[in-house]
Design a protein around this motif. Structure first.
Motif, PDB file in Angstrom:
ATOM      1  N   VAL A 245      20.954   9.890 -23.747  1.00  0.00           N
ATOM      2  CA  VAL A 245      19.949   8.613 -25.033  1.00  0.00           C
ATOM      3  C   VAL A 245      18.980   9.270 -26.396  1.00  0.00           C
ATOM      4  O   VAL A 245      19.486   8.604 -26.992  1.00  0.00           O
ATOM      5  CB  VAL A 245      18.590   7.942 -23.991  1.00  0.00           C
ATOM      6  N   GLY A 246      18.773  10.581 -25.912  1.00  0.00           N
ATOM      7  CA  GLY A 246      18.089  11.147 -27.147  1.00  0.00           C
ATOM      8  C   GLY A 246      19.043  11.701 -28.115  1.00  0.00           C
ATOM      9  O   GLY A 246      19.080  11.260 -29.222  1.00  0.00           O
TER      10      GLY A 246
ATOM     11  N   PHE B  69      27.656  18.113 -28.049  1.00  0.00           N
ATOM     12  CA  PHE B  69      26.583  17.956 -26.483  1.00  0.00           C
ATOM     13  C   PHE B  69      26.670  17.114 -25.842  1.00  0.00           C
ATOM     14  O   PHE B  69      26.880  17.668 -24.120  1.00  0.00           O
ATOM     15  CB  PHE B  69      25.242  17.488 -27.369  1.00  0.00           C
ATOM     16  N   VAL B  70      27.287  15.969 -25.577  1.00  0.00           N
ATOM     17  CA  VAL B  70      27.509  15.433 -24.121  1.00  0.00           C
ATOM     18  C   VAL B  70      28.143  15.682 -23.105  1.00  0.00           C
ATOM     19  O   VAL B  70      27.988  15.903 -22.076  1.00  0.00           O
ATOM     20  CB  VAL B  70      28.722  14.146 -24.611  1.00  0.00           C
ATOM     21  N   ASP B  71      29.311  16.753 -23.432  1.00  0.00           N
ATOM     22  CA  ASP B  71      29.916  17.205 -22.706  1.00  0.00           C
ATOM     23  C   ASP B  71      29.437  18.939 -22.046  1.00  0.00           C
ATOM     24  O   ASP B  71      29.973  19.020 -21.050  1.00  0.00           O
ATOM     25  CB  ASP B  71      31.218  18.077 -23.471  1.00  0.00           C
TER      26      ASP B  71
ATOM     27  N   VAL C 145      16.590  16.184 -31.176  1.00  0.00           N
ATOM     28  CA  VAL C 145      16.814  15.224 -29.200  1.00  0.00           C
ATOM     29  C   VAL C 145      15.010  15.737 -28.570  1.00  0.00           C
ATOM     30  O   VAL C 145      15.137  14.669 -27.443  1.00  0.00           O
ATOM     31  CB  VAL C 145      18.196  16.938 -29.032  1.00  0.00           C
ATOM     32  N   ALA C 146      14.780  16.836 -29.251  1.00  0.00           N
ATOM     33  CA  ALA C 146      13.084  17.020 -28.619  1.00  0.00           C
ATOM     34  C   ALA C 146      12.157  16.158 -28.956  1.00  0.00           C
ATOM     35  O   ALA C 146      11.260  15.523 -28.030  1.00  0.00           O
ATOM     36  CB  ALA C 146      12.124  18.650 -28.954  1.00  0.00           C
ATOM     37  N   GLU C 147      12.208  15.222 -30.225  1.00  0.00           N
ATOM     38  CA  GLU C 147      11.881  14.244 -30.135  1.00  0.00           C
ATOM     39  C   GLU C 147      11.394  12.838 -29.390  1.00  0.00           C
ATOM     40  O   GLU C 147      10.805  12.454 -28.739  1.00  0.00           O
ATOM     41  CB  GLU C 147      11.598  13.633 -31.162  1.00  0.00           C
ATOM     42  N   GLU C 148      13.188  13.210 -29.071  1.00  0.00           N
ATOM     43  CA  GLU C 148      13.369  11.970 -28.350  1.00  0.00           C
ATOM     44  C   GLU C 148      13.218  12.148 -27.052  1.00  0.00           C
ATOM     45  O   GLU C 148      13.025  11.495 -26.285  1.00  0.00           O
ATOM     46  CB  GLU C 148      14.783  11.149 -28.454  1.00  0.00           C
ATOM     47  N   GLU C 149      12.970  12.806 -26.029  1.00  0.00           N
ATOM     48  CA  GLU C 149      13.048  13.090 -24.861  1.00  0.00           C
ATOM     49  C   GLU C 149      11.517  13.322 -24.569  1.00  0.00           C
ATOM     50  O   GLU C 149      10.854  12.754 -23.374  1.00  0.00           O
ATOM     51  CB  GLU C 149      13.158  15.125 -24.713  1.00  0.00           C
TER      52      GLU C 149
ATOM     53  N   ALA D 245      10.268   3.741 -23.966  1.00  0.00           N
ATOM     54  CA  ALA D 245      11.512   4.845 -23.997  1.00  0.00           C
ATOM     55  C   ALA D 245      12.631   4.715 -22.961  1.00  0.00           C
ATOM     56  O   ALA D 245      13.613   5.149 -23.194  1.00  0.00           O
ATOM     57  CB  ALA D 245      11.036   6.296 -25.048  1.00  0.00           C
ATOM     58  N   ARG D 246      12.091   4.056 -22.300  1.00  0.00           N
ATOM     59  CA  ARG D 246      12.482   4.047 -21.022  1.00  0.00           C
ATOM     60  C   ARG D 246      13.413   2.965 -20.460  1.00  0.00           C
ATOM     61  O   ARG D 246      13.527   2.159 -20.391  1.00  0.00           O
ATOM     62  CB  ARG D 246      11.899   4.702 -20.131  1.00  0.00           C
ATOM     63  N   ILE D 247      14.272   3.031 -21.797  1.00  0.00           N
ATOM     64  CA  ILE D 247      15.498   1.597 -21.311  1.00  0.00           C
ATOM     65  C   ILE D 247      16.197   1.549 -20.129  1.00  0.00           C
ATOM     66  O   ILE D 247      16.626   0.330 -20.531  1.00  0.00           O
ATOM     67  CB  ILE D 247      16.578   2.324 -23.020  1.00  0.00           C
ATOM     68  N   THR D 248      16.506   2.398 -19.588  1.00  0.00           N
ATOM     69  CA  THR D 248      17.396   2.076 -18.636  1.00  0.00           C
ATOM     70  C   THR D 248      16.517   2.028 -17.314  1.00  0.00           C
ATOM     71  O   THR D 248      15.187   2.917 -16.999  1.00  0.00           O
ATOM     72  CB  THR D 248      18.678   3.292 -18.285  1.00  0.00           C
ATOM     73  N   PRO D 249      17.038   1.682 -15.974  1.00  0.00           N
ATOM     74  CA  PRO D 249      16.049   1.738 -14.622  1.00  0.00           C
ATOM     75  C   PRO D 249      16.923   2.698 -13.748  1.00  0.00           C
ATOM     76  O   PRO D 249      15.555   2.881 -13.624  1.00  0.00           O
ATOM     77  CB  PRO D 249      16.884   0.700 -14.122  1.00  0.00           C
ATOM     78  N   LEU D 250      17.443   3.187 -14.902  1.00  0.00           N
ATOM     79  CA  LEU D 250      17.337   5.186 -13.449  1.00  0.00           C
ATOM     80  C   LEU D 250      16.259   5.338 -14.507  1.00  0.00           C
ATOM     81  O   LEU D 250      15.584   6.661 -14.014  1.00  0.00           O
ATOM     82  CB  LEU D 250      18.648   5.412 -13.787  1.00  0.00           C
TER      83      LEU D 250
END
Length: 255
Positions: free
Chosen positions: A56-57, A125-127, A226-230, A239-244
């Protein structure tokens, strides 16, 4: 008669206990989102939550950077002249024809190259995120505010650089950044190599290929985003856009 009643009562108790045990067993086997927020946080959820948070970040960070002025319009990550050139910038302005205009053009195009190359960053990054272990995830979740970003940087920077560098070089050629830099560096280096160079303070030469420098600064900016989003996910429930994410990072709110 009394013995029969006792038998019936014991049978009812046994069936009730069995039913409860069965239901409990079923509830622990449910593997879906329905139980989130009700079941205890598991190691698997921690790992999945951290990976999801990073994805997400990264998605948000990359989307911001790949837009026009994603780098150039952000003073905290804007790519400026290399340090060697910054030291002699005043000499360039005074003694290189159209020096200030060339500097402005180089700075703009270096940032445009980084914005162009950012489009290639997400899959890399995703990998890397997929390699995170459960132990890593738990340490990160309860670590510092940028623990996930620092982990990602430490584990993947070299591989990211190797993969990102060709993209930067290609982008710099595409947007004319390399040509603009050479138009600035070549006359300056000629001045530095001439007898007049030392008298005007142009004793140092500057590299004629700045792709490596731009790559380093582009990756620096990428990790900053990425750090800002984390940090947002850690500190801001919205900012926690999913149930998990809500369940995993909700554990931090309890501490």
């Amino acid at each position: 008669m009394q013995r029969t009643v006792i038998h019936v009562f014991l049978a009812a108790v046994f069936l009730g206990v069995s039913a409860c045990a069965t239901l409990q067993g079923i509830s622990t086997q449910i593997d879906g989102w329905e139980g989130i927020g009700q079941q205890p946080l598991t190691e698997r959820e921690i790992a999945a939550g951290l990976k999801e948070a990073l994805e997400v970040g990264i998605s948000k960070g990359v989307e911001q950077l790949m837009k026009e002025n994603g780098y150039y319009g952000n003073p905290s990550i804007r790519i400026l002249l290399p340090p060697e050139a910054q030291e002699v910038e005043s000499v360039i302005v005074r003694h290189v024809p159209q020096g200030q205009a060339l500097i402005d053009k180089v700075v703009l195009k270096m940032n445009r190259a980084a914005e162009e190359a950012a489009k290639q960053a997400k899959p890399i990054f995703v990998d890397a995120i997929k390699q995170m272990t459960i132990v890593d995830a738990r340490n990160i979740l309860f670590g510092k505010a940028d623990a996930a970003t620092q982990y990602l940087r430490a584990k993947t920077y070299d591989r990211l650089f190797e993969a990102y560098y060709p993209q930067i070089r290609e982008a710099m050629e595409k947007v004319g950044a390399q040509q603009a830099w050479q138009a600035l560096a070549q006359p300056y280096n000629q001045l530095a190599a001439s007898p007049l160079g030392s008298t005007v303070g142009a004793s140092k030469t500057v590299p004629e290929d700045v792709s490596r420098y731009v790559t380093e600064r582009a990756l620096y900016g990428l990790f900053v985003k990425v750090a800002e989003e984390e940090l947002k996910i850690r500190e801001q429930a919205t900012a926690r856009i999913t149930p998990l994410l809500q369940k995993v990072f909700g554990e931090l709110d309890k501490r």
